[in-house]
Design a protein around this motif. Structure first.
Motif, PDB file in Angstrom:
ATOM      1  N   GLN A   9       0.961  -1.316   0.378  1.00  0.00           N
ATOM      2  CA  GLN A   9       0.189   0.332  -0.039  1.00  0.00           C
ATOM      3  C   GLN A   9       0.682   1.033   0.326  1.00  0.00           C
ATOM      4  OE1 GLN A   9      -2.852  -0.434   3.301  1.00  0.00           O
ATOM      5  NE2 GLN A   9      -3.087  -1.889   2.896  1.00  0.00           N
ATOM      6  N   ASP A  67       0.911   3.781  -2.494  1.00  0.00           N
ATOM      7  CA  ASP A  67      -0.762   5.106  -2.735  1.00  0.00           C
ATOM      8  C   ASP A  67      -0.664   5.725  -2.174  1.00  0.00           C
ATOM      9  OD1 ASP A  67      -1.507   3.349  -5.191  1.00  0.00           O
ATOM     10  OD2 ASP A  67      -2.665   1.968  -4.430  1.00  0.00           O
ATOM     11  N   THR A  68      -0.079   5.018  -0.765  1.00  0.00           N
ATOM     12  CA  THR A  68      -0.198   6.111   0.193  1.00  0.00           C
ATOM     13  C   THR A  68       0.612   6.955   0.359  1.00  0.00           C
ATOM     14  OG1 THR A  68      -0.624   4.507   1.621  1.00  0.00           O
ATOM     15  CG2 THR A  68       0.345   7.003   2.865  1.00  0.00           C
ATOM     16  N   LEU A 112       1.512   8.696  -2.715  1.00  0.00           N
ATOM     17  CA  LEU A 112       1.006   9.423  -3.465  1.00  0.00           C
ATOM     18  C   LEU A 112      -0.223  10.048  -2.669  1.00  0.00           C
ATOM     19  CD1 LEU A 112       0.510  10.322  -6.886  1.00  0.00           C
ATOM     20  CD2 LEU A 112      -1.763   8.297  -6.972  1.00  0.00           C
ATOM     21  N   GLN A 113      -0.854  10.168  -2.137  1.00  0.00           N
ATOM     22  CA  GLN A 113      -2.257  10.510  -1.554  1.00  0.00           C
ATOM     23  C   GLN A 113      -0.944  11.760  -0.413  1.00  0.00           C
ATOM     24  OE1 GLN A 113      -4.174   7.318   0.619  1.00  0.00           O
ATOM     25  NE2 GLN A 113      -5.067   6.586  -0.968  1.00  0.00           N
ATOM     26  N   LEU A 114       0.318  10.668   0.625  1.00  0.00           N
ATOM     27  CA  LEU A 114       0.395  12.655   0.774  1.00  0.00           C
ATOM     28  C   LEU A 114       0.785  13.750  -0.052  1.00  0.00           C
ATOM     29  CD1 LEU A 114       2.258  10.543   3.077  1.00  0.00           C
ATOM     30  CD2 LEU A 114       0.432  11.672   3.728  1.00  0.00           C
ATOM     31  N   LYS A 154       0.174  14.288  -3.384  1.00  0.00           N
ATOM     32  CA  LYS A 154      -1.315  16.059  -3.555  1.00  0.00           C
ATOM     33  C   LYS A 154      -1.969  16.458  -2.135  1.00  0.00           C
ATOM     34  CE  LYS A 154      -2.904  12.367  -7.109  1.00  0.00           C
ATOM     35  NZ  LYS A 154      -3.619  11.215  -7.885  1.00  0.00           N
ATOM     36  N   LEU A 155      -1.615  15.298  -0.897  1.00  0.00           N
ATOM     37  CA  LEU A 155      -2.120  16.110  -0.406  1.00  0.00           C
ATOM     38  C   LEU A 155      -1.607  17.308  -0.027  1.00  0.00           C
ATOM     39  CD1 LEU A 155      -4.073  16.487   2.218  1.00  0.00           C
ATOM     40  CD2 LEU A 155      -2.622  15.102   3.496  1.00  0.00           C
TER      41      LEU A 155
END
Length: 288
Positions: A267, A270-271, A273-275, A277-278
């Motif tokens: 995971q 994906d984690t 990438l989310q961070l 983007k955030l």
């Protein structure tokens, strides 16, 4: 995948470098060192070297680790020529360095690079425990510092995967000085508003834990990772007491506020990438 990355990864594969073990047919059975369960090697590889029965995370090489999170074709390695020497003429050190280079195909226990995660440009590095247990030499400290400065120059988010046994004592005080040097570089990076994501893997100990590994704006870890300064047996012998169950493991540290999250290897991309983007960290297109 870039030609440079493809050639280097093929070299490492041919040198048995992903896990430091000899290649085996896909149908060969593996035994998990954590749960004792058996399964096909193919299942282990497909699970990114995570036990399909209990979730135990096997150690993996730095190039393979980076290939799991970076977009294909975006890997660009930095500072490939930086390597340890023998500044103190420590008995046997030069020979051991040569052995480590031949065994791993690496010049030092850290790979630094630029790349993209979901199109987001990053400066990224990974320590490799197969090279002197990822211990911090003067050259390794230089590579960390140069990566931080590169991220600062091009306004890139910084990601570092730690896996280390601590300072490389064959280099004495020159090794210990890297704690201050890397920490100072990260302080300058932070003052400029840089984002630093630190990912702790098994094991992360000693001077690396006491410096750059613990200074992330966001602190992540793989499940079950041993994280600390001195090892639990040393602590028990020193204080004469039994330590709590799971002491210095990632789960214990998350419970006590040292970590922000524990993220399984499958995971992690994906984690990250989310961070990214955030935090809106895309970086400069002038970076290599």
């Amino acid at each position: 995948m870039s030609n440079v990355f493809a050639q280097r990864r093929q070299k490492l594969l041919s040198m048995k470098a992903l896990r430091g073990s000899s290649p085996a047919p896909a149908h060969t059975e593996e035994t998990c060192p954590q749960c004792g369960g058996t399964f096909r090697r193919r299942d282990l590889v497909m699970a990114r070297y995570v036990c399909p029965l209990c979730g135990h995370h096997y150690p993996i090489g730095a190039y393979y680790r980076l290939s799991l999170v970076l977009d294909k074709g975006t890997f660009r390695e930095l500072d490939t020529s930086l390597t340890s020497n023998d500044p103190l003429s420590f008995p046997g050190y030069s020979a051991k360095l040569d052995q480590a280079r031949r065994r791993t195909g690496m010049n030092e226990g850290l790979v630094t690079a630029t790349g993209r995660i979901g199109g987001q440009k990053v400066a990224i590095g990974a320590l490799d425990s197969r090279f002197f247990m990822g211990s911090m030499s003067a050259a390794l400290g230089d590579k960390v510092t140069r990566l931080v400065e590169y991220a600062e120059k091009y306004k890139l988010p910084l990601i570092l995967f730690s896996a280390s046994g601590g300072a490389r004592m064959q280099e004495g005080i020159l090794s210990l000085m890297q704690m201050a040097k890397t920490s100072a570089a990260l302080e300058r990076f932070s003052r400029k508003g840089g984002l630093y994501i630190s990912v702790l893997t098994h094991p992360t100990t000693g001077g690396v834990t006491a410096s750059f590994a613990s200074l992330g704006d966001i602190m992540l870890a793989e499940p079950g990772a041993l994280i600390g300064f001195a090892g639990p047996r040393v602590i028990e012998q020193t204080i004469g007491e039994k330590l709590p169950e799971g002491f210095q493991r990632a789960e214990y540290l998350l419970e006590h506020g040292f970590l922000d999250a524990i993220v399984p290897r499958t995971q992690l991309r994906d984690t990250l990438l989310q961070l990214l983007k955030l935090h809106g960290k895309g970086g400069s297109d002038r970076a290599k």
